[in-house]
Write a protein that holds these residues in place. Structure first.
Motif, PDB file in Angstrom:
ATOM      1  N   TYR A  46      17.604  -0.335  -9.413  1.00  0.00           N
ATOM      2  CA  TYR A  46      17.902   0.868 -10.196  1.00  0.00           C
ATOM      3  C   TYR A  46      18.562   1.963  -9.370  1.00  0.00           C
ATOM      4  O   TYR A  46      18.878   3.028  -9.881  1.00  0.00           O
ATOM      5  N   HIS A 233       3.621  -6.833 -13.214  1.00  0.00           N
ATOM      6  CA  HIS A 233       3.636  -5.531 -12.550  1.00  0.00           C
ATOM      7  C   HIS A 233       4.987  -5.260 -11.899  1.00  0.00           C
ATOM      8  O   HIS A 233       5.511  -4.144 -11.968  1.00  0.00           O
ATOM      9  N   LEU A 236       7.525  -4.422 -14.692  1.00  0.00           N
ATOM     10  CA  LEU A 236       7.262  -3.098 -15.272  1.00  0.00           C
ATOM     11  C   LEU A 236       7.646  -1.974 -14.316  1.00  0.00           C
ATOM     12  O   LEU A 236       8.195  -0.960 -14.724  1.00  0.00           O
ATOM     13  N   SER A 237       7.352  -2.169 -13.029  1.00  0.00           N
ATOM     14  CA  SER A 237       7.671  -1.129 -12.047  1.00  0.00           C
ATOM     15  C   SER A 237       9.173  -0.931 -11.930  1.00  0.00           C
ATOM     16  O   SER A 237       9.654   0.197 -11.912  1.00  0.00           O
ATOM     17  N   GLU A 239      11.413  -1.601 -14.109  1.00  0.00           N
ATOM     18  CA  GLU A 239      11.873  -0.993 -15.363  1.00  0.00           C
ATOM     19  C   GLU A 239      11.557   0.509 -15.366  1.00  0.00           C
ATOM     20  O   GLU A 239      12.346   1.315 -15.856  1.00  0.00           O
ATOM     21  N   GLY A 240      10.410   0.870 -14.757  1.00  0.00           N
ATOM     22  CA  GLY A 240      10.020   2.283 -14.675  1.00  0.00           C
ATOM     23  C   GLY A 240      10.596   2.994 -13.463  1.00  0.00           C
ATOM     24  O   GLY A 240      10.152   4.084 -13.123  1.00  0.00           O
ATOM     25  N   ARG A 241      11.566   2.383 -12.790  1.00  0.00           N
ATOM     26  CA  ARG A 241      12.272   2.982 -11.650  1.00  0.00           C
ATOM     27  C   ARG A 241      11.306   3.378 -10.525  1.00  0.00           C
ATOM     28  O   ARG A 241      11.398   4.450  -9.945  1.00  0.00           O
ATOM     29  N   ARG A 242      10.371   2.507 -10.234  1.00  0.00           N
ATOM     30  CA  ARG A 242       9.424   2.772  -9.159  1.00  0.00           C
ATOM     31  C   ARG A 242       9.332   1.516  -8.308  1.00  0.00           C
ATOM     32  O   ARG A 242       9.291   0.406  -8.841  1.00  0.00           O
TER      33      ARG A 242
ATOM     34  N   ARG B 547       3.945   2.677 -21.724  1.00  0.00           N
ATOM     35  CA  ARG B 547       4.454   2.316 -20.405  1.00  0.00           C
ATOM     36  C   ARG B 547       5.972   2.380 -20.330  1.00  0.00           C
ATOM     37  O   ARG B 547       6.664   1.787 -21.158  1.00  0.00           O
ATOM     38  N   ASN B 548       6.449   3.118 -19.337  1.00  0.00           N
ATOM     39  CA  ASN B 548       7.879   3.273 -19.054  1.00  0.00           C
ATOM     40  C   ASN B 548       8.681   4.003 -20.129  1.00  0.00           C
ATOM     41  O   ASN B 548       9.895   4.128 -20.012  1.00  0.00           O
ATOM     42  N   LYS B 728      15.043  10.044 -13.802  1.00  0.00           N
ATOM     43  CA  LYS B 728      14.684  10.304 -12.411  1.00  0.00           C
ATOM     44  C   LYS B 728      14.063   9.055 -11.794  1.00  0.00           C
ATOM     45  O   LYS B 728      13.375   8.301 -12.496  1.00  0.00           O
ATOM     46  N   THR B 729      14.284   8.879 -10.509  1.00  0.00           N
ATOM     47  CA  THR B 729      13.655   7.769  -9.801  1.00  0.00           C
ATOM     48  C   THR B 729      12.283   8.228  -9.317  1.00  0.00           C
ATOM     49  O   THR B 729      12.132   9.350  -8.856  1.00  0.00           O
ATOM     50  N   GLU B 730      11.305   7.359  -9.437  1.00  0.00           N
ATOM     51  CA  GLU B 730       9.961   7.721  -8.961  1.00  0.00           C
ATOM     52  C   GLU B 730       9.843   7.394  -7.487  1.00  0.00           C
ATOM     53  O   GLU B 730      10.021   6.253  -7.077  1.00  0.00           O
ATOM     54  N   TRP B 732       7.128   7.929  -5.524  1.00  0.00           N
ATOM     55  CA  TRP B 732       5.808   7.527  -5.060  1.00  0.00           C
ATOM     56  C   TRP B 732       5.109   6.673  -6.083  1.00  0.00           C
ATOM     57  O   TRP B 732       5.335   6.779  -7.238  1.00  0.00           O
TER      58      TRP B 732
END
Lengths: 250, 732
Positions: A46, A233, A236-237, A239-242, B547-548, B728-730, B732
């Motif tokens: 991402y 996990h 999902l991470s 996809e959530g930009r983490r 979620r997300n 935004k990128t996370e 942490w």
């Protein structure tokens, strides 16, 4: 000509595997595991090209990072892979890696302790099988001539390179990888996200005492379920930009 | 057959080269913009790096106060030195290095290049011209980093301030208008060289230098009233300062490790030298009124001050660490610092005819200060399996010596000779209670020396209605601090909680003692006083609703403080309690749209023991909505609404400030390298900076005029392509 030579090597390796069943030795291999955080972080899909470069610029050089030592203790019939007990004391303890990978070659089963997202699992079942592609490349690792093999990690879909030696006839290696015609002395995840390299090899005719867990605590599971949780996990991470590896052991 | 060591080593070399290749990179960006209200914006940065070398440039010229420097710019400029250990080698109890961001000293002569990246927008009409170059080298045994930074900043600022001070039987109200015009030009260089003599012995040398020139003009009017009605004095003033300063700071460090892991010796020494010359004018016309409201006296101040201040600081530190066993770790340290200040402040009054200057021997000072601080201590750490306990203690000794005199030898003052010694205990626990739970607890007693501004027996007339004076009898403040924090996460569900608490008790805290005369003129002086406290707690909770797609973060914090001041020899006690809840909601329904909604509110209640009818609550509310979307084909939209409400019912204040920023942009060229942006800032033309606060026996409210509505059209070119994501990128 090239095809012939690879075939020839394969035949030799097959003979080796047969030989291994009848005659084996015990020993302990110490590996140094280096987790190249900047390489992992900079490959997150991402990120923009500039963000990837920024991570390499800021964090790319980590010459002082010594990595963590792991051991693989093995006998003719079993092997145990876990973090090596720390000898040194720098005045701070982060806590130990809890994973213990136990392989029984007689029953071809595992009894692994694995940590995932804050929970412990006991994983009993067949030793996972990997589709290895053996390549005709050689290199020296800790004084042993090793041969290259490649596979794909089924959870992250990332390439794994292993360097194994037919001189130590154990179907095991670091991080649960094995099934090659000899022990794996070096393992690379996704080129250089993680490098695990043997630094010390002790062989003996007397079997070492395997550092099995004193007691097994955790939820019973199998690799199919465990890997599915891990993959969920990871997906999902991303996809959530983490970065999923804030929480996951690679 | 399977032979050929040479093949193997060739393979190895190839692998290494591949990795080196991978670490190569470079990126850069340039933005040019022009707008209404004569606003302009020019910004460029570029860097190039490989495994050995990193070079970077940054340049900025703008008068918007918005497009300053960001965290990303800091990393791009500093490269691998972004998180370099602070050049502060004062060994102590703490384990690792702490990195502090933010400016420290008042004349900013002793600040670092990094501080320039983290200064906030203080309102007004700022202008910025910045240029810098940084080079890092890291290969085998040698590491070098060097940078040069240039800053030319200015700000024109108009501020309206209302201050109310509570006295035993009445209040003093001050209405003030102030116009500041500040400008400064700074040149700064920082270099660091590290050489590993062998794998166990390292030597590090640093050299920093800076030149600062600052011009300030501050002019305005100020009126004092008794109980809001009766005017007692008024003043019009104009103060100027033309300051120039130089800095040199150098250090040398040796670090020796041993074959036994964990055993180490560190020795370092540093020398810091600054000299400051400040040419000041203090001009004011002050009128004093009688009960009938007519002026009964006038005081005209025409002062010309020449300040010179030379300072040097010598520091030396030593540390030895030794693992006593696999679980016990011993550390011993010693710190020495000697701060030496020599200054001359000559105050000249303008003679009555206005042609001559007459030295004012009562206000002029020649002074010397020497503060020697020594601390030796030891700590023992038990660490095992993620649990770390440290206990330690140190003995600190501070010698304060001062001498001050008037240029007139007939005016004699006593020299200051004070000596203090103290035991300072230390305790810390840090560890993981379970997987994903971390807990930290610490207690520390520490001492702070008084600042030179507080120590100097110099009278400052820059505000003729509020005259300040230093106190050479000040002693160091002792802080007793205890804190606890914990956090826990459920990573599979993306839920995180955290809690914090910190308590501080001050012994010999530096507070003010004020004398307010019949014309309400205040003379203030710092003194030591025991018993001030601060207690801060906070708790946070972050969780996904979907979620997300939909995520929520909430936080609540409370701080309670007890502070003191003497006003006309009466002790005033003030209790302050502040609650601040906040909520953030991140909505990311698709890859193309991101909406961020947030709110933070603070309720500050202040209780004055001297005048309980003045107890009051200040409420500040902020509501924000950010909306970012990608329309496709390179078109993007970005808008933000920030709605602020400032309320103080006691004073009948309620101010609502809505700020709307809108921008439409289009990315083009191959790889989205180009971007054209049309932006409208402060669409409703409402921007103003509001500041409300309370302190001991005082309430404060100010409004700073700031750059409001303007339109800007800008073009950016990014050699690696623009970011196309709107979310935004996370980190942490």
């Amino acid at each position: 000509m090239k095809h012939f030579s690879i075939k020839f090597v394969h035949i030799l390796l097959f003979i080796n595997v047969l030989y291994m069943q009848s005659h084996s030795q015990g020993g302990t291999i110490t590996y140094n595991k280096k987790y190249n955080w900047a390489n992992v972080a900079s490959k997150m899909p991402y990120l923009s090209v500039e963000e990837k470069d920024r991570i390499l610029l800021t964090w790319g050089s980590n010459k002082d990072y010594k990595g963590t030592d792991f051991i693989l203790a093995f006998t003719k019939s079993a092997s145990v892979y876990k973090q090596k007990e720390k000898e040194e004391n720098f005045g701070y303890s982060w806590g130990e890696d809890e994973d213990v990978l136990v392989r029984n070659f007689d029953t071809r089963t595992t009894k692994d302790v694995r940590e995932l997202l804050g929970k412990l699992y006991i994983i009993e079942g067949d030793i996972p099988k990997f589709k290895w592609k053996i390549l005709n490349e050689l290199k020296d690792v800790a004084g042993y001539v090793c041969m290259k093999a490649e596979t794909i990690d089924t959870v992250y879909n990332k390439p794994i390179t292993a360097w194994f030696t037919d001189k130590i006839k154990v179907l095991s290696g670091p991080e649960g990888f094995g099934g090659l015609p000899g022990v794996i002395l070096e393992l690379n995840y996704n080129n250089d996200d993680i490098n695990i390299i043997a630094t010390k090899i002790e062989l003996s005719d007397v079997d070492p005492v395997l550092p099995l867990p004193k007691k097994y605590k955790g939820k019973k599971s199998d690799y199919q379920e465990f890997n599915a949780k891990k993959k969920k996990h990871y997906t999902l991470s991303i996809e959530g930009r983490r970065n999923p590896f804030w929480d996951l052991r690679y | 057959m399977l032979t050929g060591k040479s093949t193997a080593s060739e393979e190895k070399t190839m692998n290494v080269e591949l990795k080196e290749e991978f670490k190569k990179g470079g990126f850069g960006k340039v933005t040019v913009g022009g707008g209404s209200m004569s606003r302009g914006d020019l910004k460029g940065n570029y860097n190039k790096f490989d495994s050995k070398n990193q070079i970077s440039f940054v340049g900025i010229a703008n008068n918007t106060g918005r497009n300053g420097l960001s965290w990303d710019d800091y990393q791009d400029f500093m490269g691998s030195k972004s998180w370099d250990d602070n050049s502060n080698y004062d060994y102590g109890f703490g384990g690792g290095f702490m990195r502090y961001f933010g400016s420290s000293s008042s004349s900013n002569l002793e600040s670092k290049v990094s501080d320039a990246f983290f200064s906030g927008n203080n309102g007004g009409f700022p202008t910025n011209i910045i240029g810098g170059v940084n080079y890092n080298y890291d290969h085998k045994k040698q590491k070098f980093s060097g940078r040069y930074f240039f800053q030319n900043t200015g700000n024109e600022k108009e501020v309206f301030t209302d201050t109310r001070t509570f006295l035993t039987d009445f209040t003093q109200d001050n209405n003030k208008y102030n116009k500041d015009n500040k400008g400064s030009i700074n040149h700064r260089t920082e270099t660091k060289y590290q050489y590993d003599i062998d794998s166990l012995l390292t030597v590090i040398a640093t050299l920093d230098a800076a030149i600062v020139n600052a011009d300030n003009t501050s002019e305005g009017t100020s009126t004092l009233r008794r109980d809001e009605i009766l005017r007692t004095s008024s003043s019009t003033y104009k103060n100027t300062s033309d300051l120039s300063g130089r800095l040199l700071n150098t250090s040398l460090l040796f670090r020796k490790k041993f074959r036994k892991a964990g055993r180490a010796i560190g020795i370092n020494a540093s020398y810091l030298k600054t000299d400051i010359y400040d040419d000041q004018k203090r001009f004011s016309d002050n009128y004093f009124y009688n009960i009938a409201g007519t002026p009964d006296s006038i005081k005209i101040i025409r002062q010309y001050n020449n300040d010179t201040l030379d300072k040097y600081v010598i520091k030396a530190n030593a540390m030895f660490s030794e693992p006593l066993s696999k679980k016990l770790f011993l550390k011993v340290f010693y710190n020495f610092s000697s701060r030496n200040e020599n200054g001359v402040r000559i105050v000249n009054d303008e003679s009555l005819n206005g042609f001559e200057r007459v030295r004012n021997d009562l206000l002029s000072r020649i002074y010397e200060n020497k503060i020697v601080n020594q601390r030796s201590g030891s700590s023992l750490t038990f660490s095992s399996n993620g649990q770390n306990f440290t206990v330690g203690g140190a003995y600190q000794q501070v010698n304060l010596n001062g001498k001050y005199e008037s240029p007139n030898p007939l005016l004699v003052y006593d020299p200051v000779n004070n000596k203090f010694s103290r035991w300072l205990p230390y305790f810390e626990y840090n560890g993981s209670l379970s997987r994903n739970t971390w807990l930290n607890f610490d207690y520390e007693k520490s001492a702070n020396e008084p600042s030179i501004e507080n120590l100097l027996p110099v009278v400052d007339f820059s505000n003729p209605q509020y005259i300040t004076e230093g106190n050479p009898d000040l002693i160091p403040t002792l802080n007793h601090q205890a804190g606890i924090w914990f956090n826990h996460s459920w990573p599979a569900d993306a839920i995180r909680i955290n809690g914090n608490a910190r308590y501080t008790y001050y012994e010999d805290q530096i507070i003010t003692s004020q004398i307010v005369d019949e014309n309400l003129i205040t003379r203030s002086k710092p003194i030591n006083y025991d018993g001030g406290t601060q207690f801060w707690t906070s708790a946070g909770f972050s969780f996904p609703i979907k979620r997300n797609k939909l995520k929520m973060r909430t936080n609540i914090s409370r701080s309670v403080g007890k502070s003191f001041a003497f006003v006309n020899n009466a002790l005033n006690k003030t209790n302050t309690e502040r609650w601040s809840p906040s909520v953030n909601i991140d909505i990311t329904p698709s890859e193309k749209t991101a909406i961020y909604v947030s709110s933070n509110i603070s309720f500050t209640t202040t209780e004055y023991d001297i005048n309980t009818s003045q107890n009051q609550t200040i409420i500040n509310q902020n509501y924000n909505v950010d909306f970012n979307t990608n329309f496709g084909k390179g078109w993007f939209w970005n808008s933000s609404l920030r709605y602020s409400i400032f309320k103080n019912e006691r004073f009948g204040i309620e101010q609502n400030i809505p700020i709307i920023n809108l921008s439409l942009y289009k990315q083009f060229l191959k790889g989205n390298k180009g971007e054209i942006r049309l932006a409208l800032y402060d669409a409703l033309n409402k921007n103003i900076q509001i500041n409300q606060s309370t302190s001991v026996s005082r309430v404060f409210d100010s409004r700073t005029l700031s750059l409001a509505r303007y339109v800007m059209l800008s073009f950016s070119y990014n050699i690696k392509g623009m970011k196309t994501s709107v979310a935004k990128t996370e980190h942490w």
